[in-house]
Design an enzyme around this catalytic site. Structure first.
Site, PDB file in Angstrom:
ATOM      1  N   SER A 230      -8.771   0.586  -0.649  1.00 33.23           N
ATOM      2  CA  SER A 230      -9.981   0.925  -1.398  1.00 33.23           C
ATOM      3  C   SER A 230     -10.082  -0.020  -2.601  1.00 33.23           C
ATOM      4  O   SER A 230      -9.191  -0.814  -2.861  1.00 33.23           O
ATOM      5  CB  SER A 230      -9.912   2.369  -1.869  1.00 33.23           C
ATOM      6  OG  SER A 230      -9.900   3.234  -0.761  1.00 33.23           O
ATOM      7  N   GLY A 231     -11.204   0.098  -3.330  1.00 27.73           N
ATOM      8  CA  GLY A 231     -11.386  -0.744  -4.509  1.00 27.73           C
ATOM      9  C   GLY A 231     -12.248  -1.965  -4.230  1.00 27.73           C
ATOM     10  O   GLY A 231     -12.493  -2.773  -5.124  1.00 27.73           O
ATOM     11  N   HIS A 232     -12.678  -2.124  -2.950  1.00 31.45           N
ATOM     12  CA  HIS A 232     -13.500  -3.284  -2.569  1.00 31.45           C
ATOM     13  C   HIS A 232     -14.940  -2.866  -2.268  1.00 31.45           C
ATOM     14  O   HIS A 232     -15.688  -3.624  -1.651  1.00 31.45           O
ATOM     15  CB  HIS A 232     -12.915  -3.964  -1.336  1.00 31.45           C
ATOM     16  CG  HIS A 232     -11.488  -4.341  -1.475  1.00 31.45           C
ATOM     17  ND1 HIS A 232     -11.047  -5.164  -2.482  1.00 31.45           N
ATOM     18  CD2 HIS A 232     -10.396  -3.987  -0.767  1.00 31.45           C
ATOM     19  CE1 HIS A 232      -9.735  -5.318  -2.371  1.00 31.45           C
ATOM     20  NE2 HIS A 232      -9.315  -4.596  -1.349  1.00 31.45           N
TER      21      HIS A 232
ATOM     22  N   ASP B 274      -1.861  -4.347   5.634  1.00 30.41           N
ATOM     23  CA  ASP B 274      -2.876  -4.011   6.629  1.00 30.41           C
ATOM     24  C   ASP B 274      -2.404  -4.362   8.034  1.00 30.41           C
ATOM     25  O   ASP B 274      -2.579  -3.601   8.970  1.00 30.41           O
ATOM     26  CB  ASP B 274      -4.179  -4.771   6.326  1.00 30.41           C
ATOM     27  CG  ASP B 274      -4.782  -4.353   5.000  1.00 30.41           C
ATOM     28  OD1 ASP B 274      -5.547  -3.391   4.986  1.00 30.41           O
ATOM     29  OD2 ASP B 274      -4.457  -4.979   3.979  1.00 30.41           O
TER      30      ASP B 274
ATOM     31  N   HIS C 274      -7.271  -8.726  -4.640  1.00 29.43           N
ATOM     32  CA  HIS C 274      -6.435  -7.741  -5.328  1.00 29.43           C
ATOM     33  C   HIS C 274      -5.874  -8.356  -6.599  1.00 29.43           C
ATOM     34  O   HIS C 274      -4.812  -7.970  -7.073  1.00 29.43           O
ATOM     35  CB  HIS C 274      -5.273  -7.283  -4.454  1.00 29.43           C
ATOM     36  CG  HIS C 274      -5.686  -6.961  -3.054  1.00 29.43           C
ATOM     37  ND1 HIS C 274      -5.580  -7.856  -2.029  1.00 29.43           N
ATOM     38  CD2 HIS C 274      -6.233  -5.840  -2.544  1.00 29.43           C
ATOM     39  CE1 HIS C 274      -6.049  -7.294  -0.922  1.00 29.43           C
ATOM     40  NE2 HIS C 274      -6.443  -6.085  -1.202  1.00 29.43           N
TER      41      HIS C 274
END
Lengths: 331, 216
Positions: free
Chosen positions: A55-57, A110, A219
């Site tokens: 998350s965060g994108h 990932d 990131h």
């Protein structure tokens, strides 16, 4: 840290609940696996397309679930790939007789989760194929890293295979189309500021007011070099001098041009960069077929932008022109 | 104590240590990572902590396998597949044994190391948890081969392994990170210890303490 947040560990679940509630019934939410999926999925006549990632994108990838795009997204925490369980359970839930396509950005976490998740699915006789996105030109290939990172170019992979899947393409055709996009897409990012993951509570790295990081990862991983900030014209030169020769993109090529905001840069600045890049490309004989100027793949509130070029052929042009319905982005 | 009772003690201590050190492990990961290592590990080991009693204790392999499933299922990022694979490979090596010789303990631990290397593609000297784990297993093997090892239930050998891990973790400081997200930081990774290697040292020190108490 100055954010709209309750318990930082609940940041992702609370965001996902918002996406679900805002969708007006178009999306479903399974909190056990951070899973956002189309209410009409799985469709037995269509390959299901899943992206995990951290998350965060946002809007990648939970906010681009919808017709002509992803069928599901099962992100991990901020900047962390999903646990294997999310991948396995999501794939089982979205299983279609036509198969399941995993789109994976090329990062260690990932890849490990999706490799192990795919093995578990195949043991259950679920047909799974994987596309590995690696469009970031800032990382040199080497024998000991996993190679180039997947960044904003991921959007074009999703758009192309999403459109083709909607028209009934087989899993094998989607793999061919996806790999064709991956082979022709290149990105470079530049950061002007850092960003603060909610759980960490402090900036990921330090950067002075007059500095920029060229080749930033999504990131906050460092890129090619840290330099003093320069003018927008010179920044576009940095972008194009890194991206254009990498493929290389040549005079006579047609491209999709994306200026992607990293989360903390105004859309006005993005259009300013776009205009300069558009003119410089056309002066090199590279024709812009379609423009993309917005936030597609961000790093929380990081100020900065990335430039992506995708060389298009007739097939990819057709797929990019197909409609897509992302419920939370309806005007 | 039987081998499964010993393993239960080790797993309980490991889970308690990881949960208690969540913030410290996050801090270690803030230098070149994104500071979530403690939370990632915790999300699996808090399940082990809460549910260990209910896991199948009928043999060593079964218990290790259940832990491996929990860790690989629950832990996100790269830690889940890496730590999970370590337990699953150890389980395979242990099989249905209920008693385990010193040689077999070493073989089980070596199988876990091979699993970590296969899954993550890392080798020694690349600034990962392996740089603490492998020297610890070497020290354990040497210690268990000493004449007094049976008499003290391996207490001295386990302490030597824990000390070796702490020393080796400290020695990751000047190394260049070659794996995972820290690798992107290149030269900037030099000068800080590896979070995974340091965690291995902390966990082994706790296990050594609990072991000494249980076998006193």
């Amino acid at each position: 840290m100055k954010k709209f947040v309750n318990d930082p560990r609940q940041f992702v679940p609370e965001m996902l609940e918002g996406i679900y509630l805002a969708s007006g019934g178009a999306l479903k939410y399974e909190p056990k696996y951070n899973l956002i999926y189309r209410a009409d999925a799985p469709n037995p006549n269509k390959v299901s397309i899943i992206q995990g990632s951290g998350s965060g994108h946002e809007p990648a990838h939970t906010m681009i679930v919808g017709k002509g795009m992803l069928d599901a997204a099962c992100p991990g925490d901020v900047f962390a790939g999903p646990p294997v369980e999310f991948v396995y359970e999501t794939t089982k839930l979205l299983n279609s007789p036509k198969g399941v396509l995993h789109i994976v950005n090329n990062y260690t976490g990932d890849r490990l989760a999706f490799e192990q998740g795919r093995e578990m699915c195949e043991a259950d006789d679920i047909k799974v194929e994987t596309l590995l996105v690696n469009d970031d030109v800032a990382v040199k290939d080497s024998t000991w890293t996993v190679g180039r990172r997947g960044v904003a170019g991921n959007f074009f992979v999703i758009k192309a295979v999403g459109a083709a899947a909607e028209k009934g393409a087989s899993l094998e055709e989607l793999v061919r189309i996806g790999n064709d996009v991956i082979a022709n897409v290149r990105t470079l990012g530049i950061a002007l500021s850092s960003c603060t993951p909610p759980v960490k509570g402090s900036p990921l790295f330090e950067i002075a007011d007059d500095e920029m990081e060229v080749g930033i990862g999504i990131h906050g991983e460092p890129g090619r070099q840290r330099t003093k900030i320069v003018s927008a014209n010179e920044i576009v030169d940095l972008f194009l001098n890194a991206v254009v020769p990498d493929l290389p993109f040549k005079s006579g090529d047609e491209v999709a041009l994306m200026i992607n905001g990293l989360g903390g840069t105004t859309i006005g600045e993005l259009y300013l960069l776009y205009g300069i890049a558009h003119k410089k490309l056309e002066s090199q004989g590279i024709k812009v077929f379609r423009s993309y100027v917005n936030e597609y793949c961000t790093s929380l509130e990081m100020a900065g932008a990335s430039l992506t070029l995708l060389k298009v052929n007739n097939e990819i042009k057709g797929l990019l022109n197909e409609p897509a319905e992302v419920s939370i982005r309806v005007f | 104590m039987t081998a499964t009772e010993d393993l239960d003690l080790i797993l309980k201590t490991m889970a308690n240590t990881i949960v208690a050190n969540t913030d410290y492990f996050c801090e270690l990961d803030q230098v070149v990572g994104d500071g979530d290592f403690g939370y990632s590990l915790r999300s699996g080991f808090e399940v082990v902590q809460a549910e260990l009693e209910t896991f199948d204790h009928s043999n060593v392999g079964a218990l290790l396998k259940k832990v491996g499933f929990v860790i690989s299922s629950k832990v996100g990022g790269s830690s889940g597949p890496i730590w999970g694979t370590a337990f699953l490979r150890a389980a395979k090596e242990a099989g249905e044994r209920i008693d385990i010789s010193h040689e077999e303990v070493i073989a089980i631990l070596r199988a876990a190391v091979t699993g970590i290397m296969d899954r993550g593609g890392a080798s020694l000297g690349e600034k990962t948890l392996l740089d603490a784990l492998v020297p610890a297993i070497d020290a354990l093997e040497t210690g268990l081969a000493q004449p007094g090892a049976a008499a003290d239930h391996g207490t001295a050998a386990i302490q030597a392994a824990a000390d070796a891990a702490v020393t080796a973790a400290e020695a990751t400081k000047p190394m260049l990170a070659m794996r995972g997200r820290a690798a992107y930081t290149g030269e900037r990774s030099i000068g800080s210890v590896d979070a995974g290697a340091t965690a291995v040292g902390v966990i082994l020190q706790s296990i050594s303490g609990a072991w000494r108490e249980a076998h006193a």
